[in-house]
Design an enzyme around this catalytic site. Structure first.
Site, PDB file in Angstrom:
ATOM      1  N   HIS A 318       0.849  -1.190   0.000  1.00 50.97           N
ATOM      2  CA  HIS A 318       0.000   0.000   0.000  1.00 50.97           C
ATOM      3  C   HIS A 318       0.881   1.235   0.000  1.00 50.97           C
ATOM      4  CE1 HIS A 318      -3.032   2.951   1.328  1.00 50.97           C
ATOM      5  NE2 HIS A 318      -3.933   2.080   0.910  1.00 50.97           N
ATOM      6  N   ASP A 375      -8.022  -4.405  -0.366  1.00 60.50           N
ATOM      7  CA  ASP A 375      -8.576  -4.972  -1.597  1.00 60.50           C
ATOM      8  C   ASP A 375      -8.453  -6.493  -1.667  1.00 60.50           C
ATOM      9  OD1 ASP A 375      -9.153  -2.387  -2.839  1.00 60.50           O
ATOM     10  OD2 ASP A 375      -6.988  -2.157  -2.921  1.00 60.50           O
TER      11      ASP A 375
END
Length: 441
Positions: A318, A375
Protein backbone atom coordinates in the site's frame (compact mmCIF):
# COMPACT_ATOMS: atom_id res chain seq x y z
CA UNK A 1 -0.24 34.14 9.03
CA UNK A 2 3.01 32.15 8.65
CA UNK A 3 5.79 33.70 6.64
CA UNK A 4 9.33 32.90 5.71
CA UNK A 5 12.07 35.03 7.21
CA UNK A 6 15.16 35.42 5.02
CA UNK A 7 18.80 35.83 6.11
CA UNK A 8 18.35 34.86 9.75
CA UNK A 9 21.11 33.16 11.71
CA UNK A 10 22.05 29.55 11.00
CA UNK A 11 20.54 28.15 14.19
CA UNK A 12 17.09 26.84 13.47
CA UNK A 13 14.57 27.36 16.24
CA UNK A 14 12.59 24.28 17.38
CA UNK A 15 9.55 25.55 15.50
CA UNK A 16 11.42 26.59 12.36
CA UNK A 17 13.29 24.97 9.47
CA UNK A 18 16.18 26.57 7.62
CA UNK A 19 16.59 26.41 3.85
CA UNK A 20 19.99 27.31 2.43
CA UNK A 21 20.08 28.55 -1.16
CA UNK A 22 23.57 29.58 -2.18
CA UNK A 23 24.72 32.12 0.38
CA UNK A 24 21.22 32.96 1.61
CA UNK A 25 19.21 31.29 4.36
CA UNK A 26 15.45 31.24 4.75
CA UNK A 27 13.44 30.08 7.73
CA UNK A 28 10.00 28.52 7.53
CA UNK A 29 7.61 27.61 10.36
CA UNK A 30 7.30 23.98 11.48
CA UNK A 31 3.75 23.05 12.42
CA UNK A 32 2.64 20.01 14.37
CA UNK A 33 -0.65 18.13 14.24
CA UNK A 34 -2.54 16.60 17.14
CA UNK A 35 -0.79 13.25 16.57
CA UNK A 36 2.68 14.85 16.45
CA UNK A 37 2.87 14.82 12.68
CA UNK A 38 5.26 17.59 11.68
CA UNK A 39 5.33 19.68 8.52
CA UNK A 40 7.35 22.57 7.16
CA UNK A 41 4.99 25.34 6.08
CA UNK A 42 6.29 26.47 2.68
CA UNK A 43 3.24 28.53 1.73
CA UNK A 44 5.51 31.51 1.01
CA UNK A 45 8.46 29.62 -0.44
CA UNK A 46 8.07 31.00 -3.97
CA UNK A 47 7.37 34.54 -2.81
CA UNK A 48 10.45 34.56 -0.58
CA UNK A 49 12.95 32.53 -2.64
CA UNK A 50 11.68 32.40 -6.22
CA UNK A 51 11.72 28.58 -5.99
CA UNK A 52 9.03 25.92 -5.78
CA UNK A 53 9.24 22.32 -4.58
CA UNK A 54 8.95 19.38 -6.98
CA UNK A 55 7.21 16.34 -5.53
CA UNK A 56 6.01 13.83 -8.14
CA UNK A 57 2.74 12.27 -6.97
CA UNK A 58 2.60 14.57 -3.92
CA UNK A 59 4.04 11.83 -1.71
CA UNK A 60 5.66 14.35 0.62
CA UNK A 61 3.33 17.30 0.17
CA UNK A 62 0.55 18.24 2.57
CA UNK A 63 -2.25 20.04 0.75
CA UNK A 64 -4.35 20.89 3.78
CA UNK A 65 -4.89 20.54 7.50
CA UNK A 66 -7.76 18.17 8.28
CA UNK A 67 -9.48 16.87 11.40
CA UNK A 68 -11.31 13.96 9.76
CA UNK A 69 -9.05 10.91 9.48
CA UNK A 70 -5.69 9.94 10.97
CA UNK A 71 -3.42 7.30 9.44
CA UNK A 72 -0.09 6.03 10.75
CA UNK A 73 1.06 3.69 8.01
CA UNK A 74 4.15 2.56 9.90
CA UNK A 75 2.06 1.29 12.82
CA UNK A 76 -1.03 0.17 10.89
CA UNK A 77 -3.32 2.75 12.51
CA UNK A 78 -6.52 4.16 10.99
CA UNK A 79 -8.89 6.36 13.00
CA UNK A 80 -12.08 8.21 12.05
CA UNK A 81 -12.43 11.39 14.10
CA UNK A 82 -10.09 9.81 16.64
CA UNK A 83 -11.93 6.46 16.89
CA UNK A 84 -9.82 3.39 15.94
CA UNK A 85 -11.28 1.62 12.92
CA UNK A 86 -11.29 -1.70 14.80
CA UNK A 87 -13.98 -0.40 17.16
CA UNK A 88 -16.52 -0.35 14.33
CA UNK A 89 -16.27 -4.13 13.81
CA UNK A 90 -18.85 -4.82 16.52
CA UNK A 91 -21.10 -1.92 15.48
CA UNK A 92 -21.42 -2.22 11.69
CA UNK A 93 -23.72 0.77 11.16
CA UNK A 94 -22.63 2.65 8.04
CA UNK A 95 -25.15 5.47 8.49
CA UNK A 96 -23.80 6.27 11.95
CA UNK A 97 -20.18 6.30 10.70
CA UNK A 98 -21.17 8.51 7.77
CA UNK A 99 -22.70 11.00 10.19
CA UNK A 100 -19.63 10.77 12.44
CA UNK A 101 -17.39 11.80 9.57
CA UNK A 102 -19.70 14.56 8.40
CA UNK A 103 -20.60 16.04 11.81
CA UNK A 104 -17.17 15.60 13.37
CA UNK A 105 -18.52 13.64 16.33
CA UNK A 106 -20.72 10.66 17.16
CA UNK A 107 -24.34 11.69 16.56
CA UNK A 108 -27.00 11.75 19.24
CA UNK A 109 -29.90 9.34 18.99
CA UNK A 110 -32.14 12.11 17.64
CA UNK A 111 -29.55 13.24 15.07
CA UNK A 112 -29.11 9.69 13.82
CA UNK A 113 -32.87 9.12 13.61
CA UNK A 114 -33.38 12.39 11.71
CA UNK A 115 -30.56 11.62 9.27
CA UNK A 116 -31.84 8.07 8.73
CA UNK A 117 -35.31 9.49 8.06
CA UNK A 118 -33.80 11.82 5.46
CA UNK A 119 -32.06 8.87 3.80
CA UNK A 120 -35.43 7.14 3.50
CA UNK A 121 -37.21 10.31 2.32
CA UNK A 122 -34.65 11.14 -0.39
CA UNK A 123 -34.10 7.66 -1.83
CA UNK A 124 -36.34 8.18 -4.86
CA UNK A 125 -35.05 9.78 -8.06
CA UNK A 126 -37.02 12.28 -10.06
CA UNK A 127 -38.84 10.29 -12.76
CA UNK A 128 -37.12 12.44 -15.37
CA UNK A 129 -33.79 11.09 -14.18
CA UNK A 130 -35.00 7.52 -14.55
CA UNK A 131 -35.46 8.01 -18.29
CA UNK A 132 -31.90 9.24 -18.65
CA UNK A 133 -30.61 5.73 -18.00
CA UNK A 134 -32.15 4.69 -21.31
CA UNK A 135 -29.66 6.94 -23.11
CA UNK A 136 -26.72 4.81 -21.98
CA UNK A 137 -25.80 1.63 -23.88
CA UNK A 138 -26.12 -1.50 -21.79
CA UNK A 139 -22.37 -1.99 -22.06
CA UNK A 140 -21.67 1.40 -20.43
CA UNK A 141 -19.28 1.19 -17.45
CA UNK A 142 -21.31 1.62 -14.24
CA UNK A 143 -18.80 4.17 -12.90
CA UNK A 144 -19.35 6.36 -15.97
CA UNK A 145 -23.09 6.24 -15.38
CA UNK A 146 -22.62 6.93 -11.67
CA UNK A 147 -20.58 10.07 -12.28
CA UNK A 148 -22.92 11.33 -15.00
CA UNK A 149 -26.05 10.78 -12.94
CA UNK A 150 -24.61 12.43 -9.82
CA UNK A 151 -23.93 15.45 -12.01
CA UNK A 152 -27.51 15.18 -13.25
CA UNK A 153 -28.72 15.45 -9.65
CA UNK A 154 -27.43 19.02 -9.66
CA UNK A 155 -29.85 19.78 -12.50
CA UNK A 156 -32.84 18.45 -10.58
CA UNK A 157 -31.85 19.98 -7.23
CA UNK A 158 -30.52 23.43 -8.05
CA UNK A 159 -31.80 24.64 -4.68
CA UNK A 160 -28.99 22.63 -3.07
CA UNK A 161 -26.13 24.36 -4.90
CA UNK A 162 -25.66 27.15 -2.37
CA UNK A 163 -25.45 25.82 1.19
CA UNK A 164 -25.85 28.54 3.78
CA UNK A 165 -25.64 26.57 7.01
CA UNK A 166 -25.02 23.12 8.50
CA UNK A 167 -28.69 22.17 8.35
CA UNK A 168 -28.84 22.72 4.58
CA UNK A 169 -25.56 20.88 4.20
CA UNK A 170 -26.81 17.84 6.15
CA UNK A 171 -29.95 17.67 3.99
CA UNK A 172 -27.81 17.82 0.85
CA UNK A 173 -25.46 15.15 2.19
CA UNK A 174 -28.48 12.92 2.89
CA UNK A 175 -29.76 13.51 -0.65
CA UNK A 176 -26.53 12.29 -2.23
CA UNK A 177 -25.81 9.44 0.19
CA UNK A 178 -29.34 8.12 -0.27
CA UNK A 179 -29.71 8.62 -4.01
CA UNK A 180 -26.31 7.11 -4.89
CA UNK A 181 -27.76 3.70 -3.97
CA UNK A 182 -30.69 4.18 -6.32
CA UNK A 183 -28.42 5.38 -9.13
CA UNK A 184 -26.08 2.42 -8.61
CA UNK A 185 -28.94 -0.08 -8.56
CA UNK A 186 -30.61 1.41 -11.65
CA UNK A 187 -27.27 1.36 -13.52
CA UNK A 188 -26.90 -2.32 -12.67
CA UNK A 189 -30.47 -3.18 -13.67
CA UNK A 190 -30.10 -1.23 -16.93
CA UNK A 191 -26.96 -3.19 -17.85
CA UNK A 192 -28.92 -6.43 -17.46
CA UNK A 193 -32.06 -5.25 -19.23
CA UNK A 194 -34.03 -5.73 -16.00
CA UNK A 195 -36.93 -3.59 -14.76
CA UNK A 196 -36.00 -0.94 -12.21
CA UNK A 197 -36.89 -1.71 -8.62
CA UNK A 198 -37.90 1.30 -6.52
CA UNK A 199 -36.59 1.93 -2.99
CA UNK A 200 -38.53 0.36 -0.15
CA UNK A 201 -39.06 2.86 2.70
CA UNK A 202 -39.30 -0.01 5.17
CA UNK A 203 -35.72 -1.14 4.57
CA UNK A 204 -32.48 0.16 6.05
CA UNK A 205 -29.55 1.45 4.01
CA UNK A 206 -27.77 -1.76 2.96
CA UNK A 207 -30.90 -3.89 2.66
CA UNK A 208 -32.50 -1.27 0.45
CA UNK A 209 -29.50 -1.20 -1.88
CA UNK A 210 -29.52 -4.98 -2.30
CA UNK A 211 -33.31 -4.95 -2.69
CA UNK A 212 -33.07 -2.50 -5.60
CA UNK A 213 -30.24 -4.49 -7.18
CA UNK A 214 -31.33 -8.08 -6.67
CA UNK A 215 -35.12 -8.19 -6.21
CA UNK A 216 -37.46 -9.22 -9.01
CA UNK A 217 -41.03 -8.04 -9.57
CA UNK A 218 -43.27 -9.79 -7.00
CA UNK A 219 -40.23 -11.50 -5.46
CA UNK A 220 -38.30 -9.32 -3.04
CA UNK A 221 -34.71 -10.11 -2.20
CA UNK A 222 -34.26 -10.83 1.50
CA UNK A 223 -30.89 -9.75 2.87
CA UNK A 224 -29.47 -12.17 5.46
CA UNK A 225 -28.18 -10.49 8.60
CA UNK A 226 -24.66 -11.78 8.00
CA UNK A 227 -24.67 -10.06 4.58
CA UNK A 228 -26.06 -6.83 6.05
CA UNK A 229 -23.25 -6.71 8.60
CA UNK A 230 -20.57 -7.59 6.04
CA UNK A 231 -21.59 -4.95 3.48
CA UNK A 232 -22.04 -2.34 6.21
CA UNK A 233 -18.49 -3.05 7.34
CA UNK A 234 -17.11 -2.87 3.79
CA UNK A 235 -18.74 0.56 3.41
CA UNK A 236 -17.38 1.67 6.79
CA UNK A 237 -13.83 0.55 6.00
CA UNK A 238 -13.91 2.51 2.74
CA UNK A 239 -15.65 5.60 4.16
CA UNK A 240 -12.51 7.73 4.30
CA UNK A 241 -8.77 7.36 3.93
CA UNK A 242 -7.22 10.79 4.30
CA UNK A 243 -5.87 12.59 1.19
CA UNK A 244 -6.10 9.79 -1.36
CA UNK A 245 -6.45 10.47 -5.09
CA UNK A 246 -10.25 10.75 -5.21
CA UNK A 247 -10.58 12.71 -1.96
CA UNK A 248 -7.89 15.14 -3.08
CA UNK A 249 -9.79 15.48 -6.36
CA UNK A 250 -12.99 16.35 -4.51
CA UNK A 251 -11.14 18.98 -2.50
CA UNK A 252 -9.39 20.40 -5.57
CA UNK A 253 -12.64 20.71 -7.54
CA UNK A 254 -14.43 22.08 -4.48
CA UNK A 255 -11.72 24.71 -3.98
CA UNK A 256 -12.98 26.42 -7.15
CA UNK A 257 -16.35 26.94 -5.50
CA UNK A 258 -17.94 24.02 -7.37
CA UNK A 259 -21.05 22.63 -5.68
CA UNK A 260 -21.09 19.36 -3.78
CA UNK A 261 -22.68 17.38 -6.65
CA UNK A 262 -19.98 18.42 -9.15
CA UNK A 263 -17.17 17.82 -6.67
CA UNK A 264 -18.38 14.33 -5.74
CA UNK A 265 -18.91 13.41 -9.40
CA UNK A 266 -15.25 14.31 -10.01
CA UNK A 267 -14.29 12.05 -7.10
CA UNK A 268 -16.12 9.16 -8.78
CA UNK A 269 -14.08 9.71 -11.93
CA UNK A 270 -10.82 9.65 -9.96
CA UNK A 271 -11.87 6.51 -8.08
CA UNK A 272 -12.66 4.77 -11.39
CA UNK A 273 -8.94 4.34 -12.15
CA UNK A 274 -7.62 0.77 -11.76
CA UNK A 275 -4.77 2.03 -9.56
CA UNK A 276 -7.32 3.40 -7.09
CA UNK A 277 -10.81 1.96 -6.82
CA UNK A 278 -10.42 -0.96 -9.21
CA UNK A 279 -7.77 -2.87 -7.29
CA UNK A 280 -10.11 -5.49 -5.79
CA UNK A 281 -11.24 -6.41 -9.32
CA UNK A 282 -7.59 -7.11 -10.14
CA UNK A 283 -7.29 -9.30 -7.04
CA UNK A 284 -10.31 -11.38 -7.99
CA UNK A 285 -8.99 -11.70 -11.55
CA UNK A 286 -5.67 -12.95 -10.18
CA UNK A 287 -7.37 -15.56 -7.97
CA UNK A 288 -9.50 -16.77 -10.89
CA UNK A 289 -6.41 -16.94 -13.11
CA UNK A 290 -4.62 -19.14 -10.55
CA UNK A 291 -7.65 -21.38 -10.15
CA UNK A 292 -8.52 -21.74 -13.83
CA UNK A 293 -4.87 -22.12 -14.84
CA UNK A 294 -4.39 -24.99 -12.40
CA UNK A 295 -1.50 -23.12 -10.80
CA UNK A 296 -0.59 -23.55 -7.18
CA UNK A 297 -0.25 -20.40 -5.06
CA UNK A 298 3.42 -21.30 -4.66
CA UNK A 299 3.92 -21.40 -8.43
CA UNK A 300 2.18 -18.06 -8.85
CA UNK A 301 4.29 -16.43 -6.14
CA UNK A 302 7.42 -17.76 -7.81
CA UNK A 303 6.33 -16.11 -11.07
CA UNK A 304 5.56 -12.85 -9.24
CA UNK A 305 9.11 -12.80 -7.84
CA UNK A 306 10.66 -13.36 -11.28
CA UNK A 307 11.85 -10.01 -12.68
CA UNK A 308 11.38 -11.30 -16.22
CA UNK A 309 7.76 -12.24 -15.59
CA UNK A 310 4.83 -9.88 -16.09
CA UNK A 311 2.94 -11.59 -13.28
CA UNK A 312 2.12 -9.36 -10.30
CA UNK A 313 0.83 -10.29 -6.87
CA UNK A 314 -2.28 -8.14 -6.49
CA UNK A 315 -3.73 -7.01 -3.17
CA UNK A 316 -0.41 -6.70 -1.36
CA UNK A 317 1.37 -3.50 -0.39
CA UNK A 318 0.00 0.00 0.00
CA UNK A 319 1.15 3.55 -0.72
CA UNK A 320 0.61 4.54 2.92
CA UNK A 321 0.76 1.35 5.01
CA UNK A 322 4.27 0.01 5.54
CA UNK A 323 2.88 -2.37 8.11
CA UNK A 324 -0.38 -4.35 8.05
CA UNK A 325 -3.52 -2.67 6.73
CA UNK A 326 -5.98 -2.84 9.67
CA UNK A 327 -8.90 -2.94 7.23
CA UNK A 328 -7.52 -6.10 5.60
CA UNK A 329 -7.33 -7.86 8.94
CA UNK A 330 -10.97 -7.03 9.67
CA UNK A 331 -12.19 -8.17 6.26
CA UNK A 332 -10.21 -11.40 6.49
CA UNK A 333 -12.29 -12.34 9.54
CA UNK A 334 -15.50 -11.45 7.72
CA UNK A 335 -14.50 -13.54 4.70
CA UNK A 336 -13.75 -16.54 6.89
CA UNK A 337 -17.23 -16.39 8.39
CA UNK A 338 -19.35 -15.24 5.46
CA UNK A 339 -17.98 -16.96 2.35
CA UNK A 340 -18.41 -20.60 3.55
CA UNK A 341 -22.01 -19.86 4.58
CA UNK A 342 -22.90 -18.30 1.23
CA UNK A 343 -20.66 -20.16 -1.22
CA UNK A 344 -19.58 -23.33 0.55
CA UNK A 345 -15.99 -24.37 -0.10
CA UNK A 346 -14.87 -21.47 -2.28
CA UNK A 347 -11.58 -22.34 -4.03
CA UNK A 348 -10.74 -18.64 -4.43
CA UNK A 349 -10.84 -18.17 -0.65
CA UNK A 350 -8.53 -21.13 -0.19
CA UNK A 351 -6.09 -19.66 -2.73
CA UNK A 352 -6.24 -16.27 -0.99
CA UNK A 353 -5.48 -17.84 2.38
CA UNK A 354 -2.46 -19.63 1.00
CA UNK A 355 -1.16 -16.55 -0.82
CA UNK A 356 -1.39 -14.55 2.39
CA UNK A 357 0.46 -17.24 4.37
CA UNK A 358 3.24 -17.33 1.79
CA UNK A 359 3.62 -13.56 1.55
CA UNK A 360 3.73 -13.10 5.32
CA UNK A 361 6.57 -15.60 5.72
CA UNK A 362 8.55 -15.12 2.49
CA UNK A 363 11.52 -12.77 3.04
CA UNK A 364 11.03 -11.31 -0.47
CA UNK A 365 7.65 -9.83 0.50
CA UNK A 366 8.47 -9.16 4.16
CA UNK A 367 11.54 -7.09 3.26
CA UNK A 368 9.46 -5.07 0.79
CA UNK A 369 6.68 -4.59 3.35
CA UNK A 370 4.10 -6.18 1.06
CA UNK A 371 1.31 -6.98 3.48
CA UNK A 372 -2.29 -7.73 2.43
CA UNK A 373 -4.32 -4.56 1.86
CA UNK A 374 -8.06 -3.86 2.01
CA UNK A 375 -8.58 -4.97 -1.60
CA UNK A 376 -7.30 -8.48 -0.97
CA UNK A 377 -10.47 -9.79 0.68
CA UNK A 378 -13.15 -7.25 -0.27
CA UNK A 379 -13.63 -8.67 -3.77
CA UNK A 380 -14.10 -12.21 -2.44
CA UNK A 381 -16.76 -10.95 -0.03
CA UNK A 382 -18.62 -8.91 -2.66
CA UNK A 383 -18.55 -11.88 -5.04
CA UNK A 384 -20.08 -14.14 -2.37
CA UNK A 385 -22.83 -11.57 -1.72
CA UNK A 386 -23.74 -11.62 -5.41
CA UNK A 387 -22.24 -8.31 -6.56
CA UNK A 388 -20.78 -8.61 -10.10
CA UNK A 389 -17.21 -7.45 -10.64
CA UNK A 390 -18.18 -4.44 -12.78
CA UNK A 391 -20.03 -3.09 -9.71
CA UNK A 392 -17.13 -3.51 -7.27
CA UNK A 393 -15.83 0.04 -7.76
CA UNK A 394 -19.37 1.39 -7.48
CA UNK A 395 -19.59 -0.25 -4.04
CA UNK A 396 -16.30 1.47 -3.18
CA UNK A 397 -17.78 4.82 -4.27
CA UNK A 398 -20.88 4.34 -2.11
CA UNK A 399 -18.64 3.67 0.87
CA UNK A 400 -16.23 6.54 0.19
CA UNK A 401 -19.00 9.11 -0.37
CA UNK A 402 -19.30 10.28 3.29
CA UNK A 403 -15.57 10.97 3.40
CA UNK A 404 -15.73 13.01 0.21
CA UNK A 405 -18.66 15.00 1.59
CA UNK A 406 -16.91 15.60 4.93
CA UNK A 407 -13.76 16.86 3.21
CA UNK A 408 -15.74 19.13 0.88
CA UNK A 409 -17.54 20.70 3.84
CA UNK A 410 -14.40 20.99 5.97
CA UNK A 411 -12.66 22.86 3.18
CA UNK A 412 -15.75 24.96 2.52
CA UNK A 413 -15.83 26.04 6.19
CA UNK A 414 -12.10 26.76 6.48
CA UNK A 415 -11.33 30.45 6.44
CA UNK A 416 -8.76 31.54 3.91
CA UNK A 417 -9.20 28.54 1.60
CA UNK A 418 -7.73 29.29 -1.82
CA UNK A 419 -8.38 27.68 -5.17
CA UNK A 420 -5.95 24.79 -5.62
CA UNK A 421 -3.34 25.66 -8.21
CA UNK A 422 -0.20 23.45 -8.26
CA UNK A 423 2.94 24.74 -9.93
CA UNK A 424 5.13 22.92 -12.43
CA UNK A 425 8.67 22.79 -13.79
CA UNK A 426 8.41 23.49 -17.52
CA UNK A 427 10.53 21.12 -19.69
CA UNK A 428 9.32 22.04 -23.19
CA UNK A 429 10.79 24.15 -25.98
CA UNK A 430 12.24 27.56 -25.22
CA UNK A 431 10.98 30.55 -27.19
CA UNK A 432 10.51 29.71 -30.85
CA UNK A 433 8.78 31.35 -33.81
CA UNK A 434 5.73 30.37 -35.81
CA UNK A 435 6.60 29.05 -39.28
CA UNK A 436 4.22 29.30 -42.23
CA UNK A 437 3.35 25.94 -43.78
CA UNK A 438 5.62 26.45 -46.82
CA UNK A 439 8.66 27.04 -44.56
CA UNK A 440 8.24 23.90 -42.44
CA UNK A 441 10.62 21.02 -43.08
Amino acid sequence: MPNANSDHNAQTAPDQATLILGERQFQFPVIEGSEQERAIDISYLRAETGHITLDQGYGNTGSCQSAITFIDGDRGILRYRGIPIEQFADYPHFTEVALLLILGRLPSETELEDFSADLTRYAFLDEGMKHQFEGFPRSAPPMAILSAMINSLSCFHTELHELEDEREFLHTAAHIISKIRTIAAFAFRHSRGLPYIYPDPALRYVQNLLHMMLSQPYHQHVCPDIVRKALNLIFILHADHEQNCSTSTVRMVGSSGANLFASVAAGVCALWGPLHGGANVEVLSMLEQIHEGNLTPEEYVKLAKDKNSKVRLMGFGHRVYKNFDPRAQMLAKVAEELVPKLSGDDPLLEIARRLEDIALTDSYFVERQLYPNVDFYSGIILRAIGIPTNMFTVMFAIGRLPGWIAHWWEQNQTAGTRIARPRQIYTGETRTDYLPMEDRA
